[in-house]
Design a protein around this motif. Structure first.
Motif, PDB file in Angstrom:
ATOM      1  N   TRP A  50      -4.691  -1.502  -4.593  1.00 41.64           N
ATOM      2  CA  TRP A  50      -4.396  -0.069  -4.614  1.00 41.64           C
ATOM      3  C   TRP A  50      -4.220   0.477  -6.034  1.00 41.64           C
ATOM      4  CZ3 TRP A  50      -5.552  -0.566   0.110  1.00 41.64           C
ATOM      5  CH2 TRP A  50      -5.038  -1.604   0.875  1.00 41.64           C
ATOM      6  N   ALA A  75      -2.122   3.826   9.127  1.00 37.84           N
ATOM      7  CA  ALA A  75      -3.414   4.139   8.525  1.00 37.84           C
ATOM      8  C   ALA A  75      -3.510   5.600   8.112  1.00 37.84           C
ATOM      9  CB  ALA A  75      -4.529   3.813   9.520  1.00 37.84           C
ATOM     10  N   SER A 122      -7.798   1.502   5.432  1.00 40.83           N
ATOM     11  CA  SER A 122      -7.476   2.803   4.866  1.00 40.83           C
ATOM     12  C   SER A 122      -6.923   2.653   3.462  1.00 40.83           C
ATOM     13  CB  SER A 122      -6.443   3.505   5.745  1.00 40.83           C
ATOM     14  OG  SER A 122      -6.028   4.718   5.163  1.00 40.83           O
ATOM     15  N   GLY A 123      -7.485   3.430   2.539  1.00 39.75           N
ATOM     16  CA  GLY A 123      -7.017   3.403   1.168  1.00 39.75           C
ATOM     17  C   GLY A 123      -7.747   2.421   0.288  1.00 39.75           C
ATOM     18  N   SER A 131     -13.969   2.129  -2.149  1.00 37.13           N
ATOM     19  CA  SER A 131     -15.314   2.099  -1.564  1.00 37.13           C
ATOM     20  C   SER A 131     -16.328   1.533  -2.540  1.00 37.13           C
ATOM     21  CB  SER A 131     -15.727   3.510  -1.130  1.00 37.13           C
ATOM     22  OG  SER A 131     -15.671   4.401  -2.238  1.00 37.13           O
ATOM     23  N   ARG A 149       0.832  -1.205   0.000  1.00 40.00           N
ATOM     24  CA  ARG A 149       0.000   0.000   0.000  1.00 40.00           C
ATOM     25  C   ARG A 149       0.866   1.254   0.000  1.00 40.00           C
ATOM     26  NH1 ARG A 149      -3.960   1.038   5.046  1.00 40.00           N
ATOM     27  NH2 ARG A 149      -1.928   0.981   6.085  1.00 40.00           N
ATOM     28  N   GLU A 166     -14.387  -1.159   4.624  1.00 42.24           N
ATOM     29  CA  GLU A 166     -14.379   0.264   4.937  1.00 42.24           C
ATOM     30  C   GLU A 166     -13.358   0.598   6.029  1.00 42.24           C
ATOM     31  OE1 GLU A 166     -17.068  -1.862   7.676  1.00 42.24           O
ATOM     32  OE2 GLU A 166     -16.869  -1.795   5.486  1.00 42.24           O
ATOM     33  N   ALA A 167     -12.940  -0.403   6.820  1.00 42.83           N
ATOM     34  CA  ALA A 167     -11.970  -0.159   7.887  1.00 42.83           C
ATOM     35  C   ALA A 167     -10.531  -0.123   7.375  1.00 42.83           C
ATOM     36  CB  ALA A 167     -12.097  -1.237   8.964  1.00 42.83           C
TER      37      ALA A 167
END
Length: 494
Positions: free
Chosen positions: A358, A494, A430-431, A434, A311, A427-428
């Motif tokens: 990502w 995060a 980060s990055g 959605s 990430r 959703e928890a």
């Protein structure tokens, strides 16, 4: 000392040898070259050299003493490449061997025993040879290591660059901490040189030349297999750090490296053993207590998983066109060496999978030259990706992430159905995307979802499992120096 080499057509019988001998280590200060000499009985000798171009040997007593001790440690660790050709029952140290003139302290002996057993776990498994019954080391000497040279702090950190994503992220952490970073490499493989050029940082170089005898005996029946090369490269890096005025070496070994592949006859087999936390801790202790004080060695990525590192790397776009983690690029045989990703090995698959949450398909196709998750690149993609997560058999013998994080990456890109809707818990992270995943309709992804992933979405515990690879390991964070902790959090958190 000239090498005694077996004739090219002669057979090599590993069982014919009783001892592996550490003969001596010699330093040519004028050329900044270290010669490491070994023998199997009195019949076959090996000589490896490690050189440090474009740097002068130091004149001050502390750094000279530090280099002598590190060269002695390198002699003992690099010997594993030659010991394995026959894995004889006994090891002998001549008076000119090692950092203490043929003596072993209890701490150093314990480290070497682990390197030559746990570090050869994959070699043992592949050859069905119990290395715990081979290579008996001489008894330890309780006389102690003597006066340990101490280096003055310089604020400069050496960062080994391997051409892949992890070392680039480690470099980012070191620079974020405000340290004076110097890139280091053993050799000048294309991806390494290109990554260092993209960084804009100075380059400290070493060259390792294996004994020519190793190729001959391998061709004539010697035992062969994986060795704990990170232990060797780490020691070369420490020597380069002393030569280039650094007081620390920042490795790029993540927490995932500590996970083994399997257990065979009670021996844990871990392809990445010398990248793992246990080796690092034992090595650091020997280094600081017995060899050189004031020279730090640690992985700055130890708190993070491979998926968290991927990430972070996805944001470092200037490296995307030049990095390569595929081992085919680094093969010793030029005839078998590739210039870029092969697209059909566990390393290519894992890096592709780790970056997929990502980066979109066009971006990864531009990097790899093929869409591996759509079945391109080779006929074994379906099973190869499944193996990364342990869905078919044990994790491949390669530098890949934990099975759990490969599974998490698969779930992030597959979604809950053919349209790639987000999985519960996404959703928890980060990055994470959605909306629907652009990978959902790809052939390999669809098969993984249908055969392995769909049942997981109904399990509430899987939300925590999806988040776990992105949590920085608290004890490893606490063990970092004060300046590195906020830098690791900024780059990998995060």
């Amino acid at each position: 000392m000239p090498e005694t080499r077996p004739a090219a057509a002669a057979s090599f019988d590993p069982a014919a040898f009783a001892t592996f001998r550490f003969v001596d280590v010699a330093i040519d200060e004028a050329s900044a070259t270290v010669a490491l000499r070994y023998a199997l009985d009195d019949a076959v000798t090996f000589e490896e050299t490690v050189s440090f171009p474009d740097v002068a040997w130091p004149q001050d007593a502390e750094r000279r003493a530090a280099l002598r001790r590190l060269a002695g440690l390198l002699h003992l660790l690099a010997g594993v490449s030659y010991f394995k050709t026959a894995a004889p029952p006994t090891i002998v140290l001549e008076p000119g061997a090692g950092p203490f003139g043929g003596r072993l302290t209890p701490r150093l002996r314990a480290l070497l025993r682990d390197v030559y057993t746990l570090g050869l776990g994959e070699f043992a498994y592949v050859n069905r040879l119990d290395v715990r019954e081979r290579g008996a080391w001489p008894a330890a000497d309780d006389g102690g290591p003597g006066d340990v040279p101490r280096l003055a702090p310089t604020g400069r950190t050496l960062v080994p660059i391997g051409g892949g994503k992890d070392s680039v992220v480690a470099l980012e952490v070191v620079q974020r901490a405000g340290r004076d970073a110097v890139c280091f490499s053993v050799g000048t493989a294309g991806p390494i040189v290109a990554s260092i050029a993209a960084s804009g940082r100075p380059h400290a170089l070493a060259r390792r030349t294996l004994s020519p005898t190793i190729g001959e005996v391998n061709a004539n029946g010697a035992l062969n297999g994986h060795v704990p090369v990170t232990a060797i490269v780490s020691t070369i890096a420490l020597m380069a750090a002393v030569l280039h005025g650094a007081d620390a070496v920042a490795m790029a070994n993540e927490r995932s490296a500590s996970e083994g592949n399997l257990v065979w006859q009670g021996l844990e087999v871990n392809h990445q053993w010398s990248k793992g936390a246990a080796f690092e801790a034992a090595y650091r202790e020997v280094l600081g207590e017995e060899l050189v004080a004031g020279l730090d060695y640690r992985s700055v990525l130890r708190p993070a998983s491979e998926l968290a590192i991927a990430r972070a790397f996805s944001r470092l776009e200037r490296y995307h066109p030049v990095f390569t983690s595929c081992n085919a690029v680094f093969r010793l045989d030029p005839a078998r060496r590739r210039s870029n990703w092969c697209g059909d090995c566990p390393k290519c698959r894992f890096v592709f999978l780790a970056l997929a949450p990502w980066l979109d398909p066009p971006a990864l196709r531009a990097i790899f030259g093929a869409d591996l998750l759509d079945g391109e690149g080779g006929p074994a993609q379906d099973d190869g990706f499944a193996d990364l997560a342990g869905l078919r058999q044990h994790k491949p013998f390669e530098c890949v992430g934990e099975e759990a994080e490969s599974l998490a990456a698969m779930r992030l890109i597959a979604g809950t159905g053919p349209d790639g809707a987000p999985v519960p818990g996404q959703e928890a992270v980060s990055g994470a995307r959605s909306g629907p995943s652009p990978w959902a309709g790809h052939a390999v992804v669809a098969r993984l979802r249908e055969e392995h992933l769909a049942p997981l979405d109904a399990d509430p515990a899987q939300s925590a499992a999806l988040l776990a690879p992105f949590l920085l390991h608290a004890p490893a964070m606490a063990a970092l120096p004060d300046d590195l902790r906020p830098a690791v959090e900024a780059v990998l958190g995060a």
